[in-house]
Design an enzyme around this catalytic site. Sequence first.
Site, PDB file in Angstrom:
ATOM      1  N   ASP A 329       0.842  -1.193   0.000  1.00 11.94           N
ATOM      2  CA  ASP A 329       0.000   0.000   0.000  1.00 11.94           C
ATOM      3  C   ASP A 329       0.879   1.246   0.000  1.00 11.94           C
ATOM      4  OD1 ASP A 329      -3.027   0.773   0.479  1.00 11.94           O
ATOM      5  OD2 ASP A 329      -1.823   2.150   1.685  1.00 11.94           O
ATOM      6  N   ASN A 337      -3.157  13.067  -3.681  1.00 10.66           N
ATOM      7  CA  ASN A 337      -4.321  13.495  -4.461  1.00 10.66           C
ATOM      8  C   ASN A 337      -4.839  14.856  -3.994  1.00 10.66           C
ATOM      9  OD1 ASN A 337      -4.585  11.371  -6.307  1.00 10.66           O
ATOM     10  ND2 ASN A 337      -5.678  10.091  -4.830  1.00 10.66           N
ATOM     11  N   GLU A 372      -4.880   2.263  -4.114  1.00 16.25           N
ATOM     12  CA  GLU A 372      -3.421   2.352  -4.076  1.00 16.25           C
ATOM     13  C   GLU A 372      -2.821   1.075  -3.498  1.00 16.25           C
ATOM     14  OE1 GLU A 372      -4.876   4.583  -0.314  1.00 16.25           O
ATOM     15  OE2 GLU A 372      -5.557   4.314  -2.378  1.00 16.25           O
TER      16      GLU A 372
END
Length: 458
Positions: A329, A337, A372
């Site tokens: 991860d 973002n 992700e």
Amino acid sequence: MVGKILIVDDVATNRIVFKVKLGAACYQPILAADGESCLRLAHEAAPDLILLDLMLPDLTGIEVLTRLRADPVTCDIPVVMISASQDEDARLAALAAGADDFLTKPIDDLLLLARLRNLLRAREAVTELGPRGTHLHALGLAEGRADFVGPGCVALVAERTETGMRWRKDLTGVLHDSVLVLSREAALVEGGNGAAPDVFVIDADLGGPGGGLRLMSELRSRAATKHAAICIVRPVVSVESTAMAYDLGANDVFSSAVPPREMALRLRTLLRRKRLADTMRASVQDGLRLAVIDPLTGLYNRRYALPQLAAIAERAQEAGQGFAVMVIDLDRFKAVNDHWGHAAGDAVLVEVAERLTENLRKTDLLARIGGEEFLVVLPDSDLTDARATAERLCAVMQERPIQVQGGSLSVTVSIGLAISNPARQVEPVADIVDRADRALMLAKANGRNKVTISRSAA
């Protein structure tokens, strides 16, 4: 019933005779007495094939056929033109308008039924891929079909080279496609030095009686040529031999004395049909690929990865070997973002996928299974090897920043690692992934940018 056949004839007796014959063969006959009724029923009933009389009271058969071929709903329905006329110009006009065949009354029952079986099999092979792409379009996995354009490739295979050369000379000027003259041996070379021919025109007596059909059977058994269209050319076309060729898989059968113009029109129809089938097969293959591939990173997705993990676990159990599962991860990806925008986030995911790919074996499984989150499976790996691989993956992520529009980002990952050893204990794959996922949570809780091993694996 095995297929709906629309019978279009202005003579009631002819319609009834065809209806009885086709009904006895377990087809579902649909009747029309004129051209407008044919066009309406072709839309409403969606027949699998149309038997179309050349002369109708309101429209000619050619006019009806032209309208059928111009309509996207009916353009792919096979059409057999039937007529009492022996006029060669009428035959050529029908073939030029898109007829799949032209049969002259009275039609032998054996030949008629063999031809219908032949055309319906070819249509079924295409519709099994999806009725004109409906399912693929509904899933968003297909694009509109392009009309057949560009040259095809026709291979002429005759007993004598001189015969093949004569056929090619006859086709010059009337068929604007690549035409090759091949020996039997060359025809069997799968793909040759390039793409396999689209159509094979084969001498029926190649190498002796029945040799052409034997070559056809061999071509059908080979991957590169199994979807090619095949025409059988006979010195004398008899009903029995023609029916047999159709039932054995020939797409067309005609006499060696057929005029070059007719030969070219028949080949053009086969090229169009073959390209349609190729396009639909490609759409299905693309759709299947898109169904298991993550469109952003190009990695496999969860749908593909979990069954593959199950297969790896099964092979490991049979071989008595261990394997490793990692759940990876990105650390603090939401902040990427939020601060840099989703375009930058996408660029980070793509770069991470590339670095993972470059640092894993070809035999390893890599998939993006969440926003992700990535899954890695290492077949035939123990704890020592798997730990070294996981730590290397952590290192390659942080060793250099990732360039995005507006700057560069330092990215790290956390990895949860679980080892399975079927020789000691058989464990459901869902439990293995769950152990790796819990180990990932511990890596996150203990500072990120590290590898944590599942407690039961340690």
